[in-house]
Design an enzyme around this catalytic site. Structure first.
Site, mmCIF file in Angstrom:
data_model
loop_
_atom_site.group_PDB
_atom_site.id
_atom_site.type_symbol
_atom_site.label_atom_id
_atom_site.label_comp_id
_atom_site.label_asym_id
_atom_site.label_seq_id
_atom_site.Cartn_x
_atom_site.Cartn_y
_atom_site.Cartn_z
ATOM 1 N N ASP A 96 -22.506 -3.999 13.473
ATOM 2 C CA ASP A 96 -21.424 -4.160 14.442
ATOM 3 C C ASP A 96 -21.838 -4.995 15.642
ATOM 4 O OD1 ASP A 96 -20.615 -1.554 12.920
ATOM 5 O OD2 ASP A 96 -18.822 -2.342 13.919
ATOM 6 N N ASN A 149 -24.827 -0.062 13.984
ATOM 7 C CA ASN A 149 -23.969 0.044 12.806
ATOM 8 C C ASN A 149 -23.516 1.495 12.718
ATOM 9 O OD1 ASN A 149 -22.742 -1.185 10.459
ATOM 10 N ND2 ASN A 149 -24.137 0.028 9.226
ATOM 11 N N GLY A 152 -14.073 -2.230 10.567
ATOM 12 C CA GLY A 152 -15.118 -3.132 10.102
ATOM 13 C C GLY A 152 -15.169 -4.288 11.094
ATOM 14 N N ALA A 153 -16.388 -4.629 11.548
ATOM 15 C CA ALA A 153 -16.519 -5.564 12.672
ATOM 16 C C ALA A 153 -15.765 -6.890 12.460
ATOM 17 C CB ALA A 153 -18.004 -5.796 12.956
#
Ligand code: MRU
Length: 363
Positions: free
Chosen positions: A244, A254, A54-55
């Site tokens: 992202d 993403n 997850g970014a």
């Protein structure tokens, strides 16, 4: 909500500062296992293998990580410290290419080193800890604001479809795309969430379904290829996804499959008559939620975003009890895709809601 999801600490610093502690997301939903990372290699591997993913979460992990590694640098001159710091920074930055938060967090940490060249090394190291904690705290505050901003666009009882996992597990606290869901749950909105399973690594099934179910949100798991069916049934009134990297023109990278959901939401087609396809425009809003730290104004458009390509084994055999594809078959495994800006209804950050045409000043 019957449970506080933030009790699960996705990523944090150990009390004595000697290690990054992460919830190993590759073990979910089966077991909640925490692992302690104290070397650059362990931190790199945890990010690369998606133990922390997850970014925003990988940005926070990298910030804590470089602090932990800086404590171990033996050099006591500024020059010696700085060159070792930069070596570790480049190494950690190479763990995943697409999410801008990873490099952005490491750049912030570097700025601390550069700005304090006259300070003794132990003081610089302490300032790195403070900066890493600030990155985490800012993420938590941004996510809450993103949630409030998005909630202003939603109504109680709505059906909401999401792709991948942009919830608590992907950030420090409430998540980005799932922040309005959590806030809505606290306020009795009664949202009904449809979680795309998100092939090939099942972040939707393993993580989104897990974290929402844990706090009592009404969540229904669907396979990725079922999104059009639930839309056709009229069960979805909004799509929310994370991001992202957002390019300056509003194109969004993403999780792979996101752009397909955006196309469905915009142009849901129903009915076939002879050769004529009757297109019916559902006009389901497609919202992208993320902190401004995910926006990369140096990246002009979606084509300029580097898309990570992962091991083909992930889609043929790695996660299965036995092979699911013939030995030797070619496999293509991009981890993200780019949703063009013209399919996006709004990009929602902690600063507000940006509508197309997206302009630099919106961000
Ligand atoms: O490969 P992953 O699991 O790191 O991909 C995560 C996503 O694509 C998320 O949607 C994105 O990072 C936003 S997280 C708030």
């Amino acid at each position: 909500m019957n449970v506080d999801i933030t009790d699960l600490k996705t990523v944090r610093l150990s009390q004595d500062g000697s290690a990054v502690i992460i919830l190993d997301q590759t073990c979910l939903p089966g077991s909640e296992v925490y692992v302690s990372l104290s070397s650059a290699e362990e931190i790199w591997e945890a990010i690369y293998r998606l133990k922390v993913r997850g970014a925003p979460a990988i940005g926070i992990a990298a910030a804590y990580g470089i602090y932990v590694c800086s404590r171990q640098i033996a050099a006591n001159t500024y020059g010696g410290f700085c060159s070792e710091f930069l070596r570790i920074k480049d190494y950690l930055a190479s763990s995943r290419p697409t999410a801008v938060n990873l490099v952005a967090a490491l750049d912030r940490m570097e700025k601390v080193v550069v700005a304090h060249s006259v300070n003794p090394v132990p003081e610089i190291v302490e300032l790195l800890r403070v900066e890493a904690e600030a990155i985490r705290a800012e993420d938590a505050a941004a996510c809450r604001k993103i949630g409030e901003n998005c909630l202003s666009l939603l109504r109680p009882g709505m059906g909401i479809l999401t792709h991948c996992n942009a919830g608590h597990l992907a950030v420090s606290e409430y998540g980005t795309a799932l922040a309005p869901v959590y806030l809505g749950e606290e306020r009795g909105y009664g949202f009904k969430v449809f979680a795309d399973e998100t092939r090939p690594l099942l972040q939707g099934a393993r993580l989104t379904a897990y974290e929402l179910q844990k706090v009592g949100v009404d969540v229904t798991l669907i396979c990725d290829n079922m999104a059009s069916t639930v839309m056709r049934k009229g069960w979805v009134q909004a799509v929310v996804v994370g991001c992202d990297r957002v390019a300056a023109n509003g194109a969004v990278a993403n999780k792979i499959g996101t752009s397909g959901v955006a196309i469905l939401a915009r142009h849901y087609k129903i009915g076939t008559s002879g050769v004529a396809i009757l297109a019916r425009y559902y006009g389901i809003p497609f919202y992208v939620l993320g902190p401004t730290s995910t926006i990369d104004l140096n990246c002009p458009d979606g084509d300029s975003i580097v898309i990570e390509e992962r091991n083909p084994k992930e889609i043929t055999d790695m996660w299965y009890a036995s092979r699911m594809a013939p030995e030797g078959v070619k496999a293509y495994n991009p981890a993200f895709d780019v949703t063009p800006h013209d399919l996006i209804t709004a990009i929602i950050t902690e600063k507000g809601i940006a509508y197309p045409p997206f302009r630099l000043e919106d961000f």
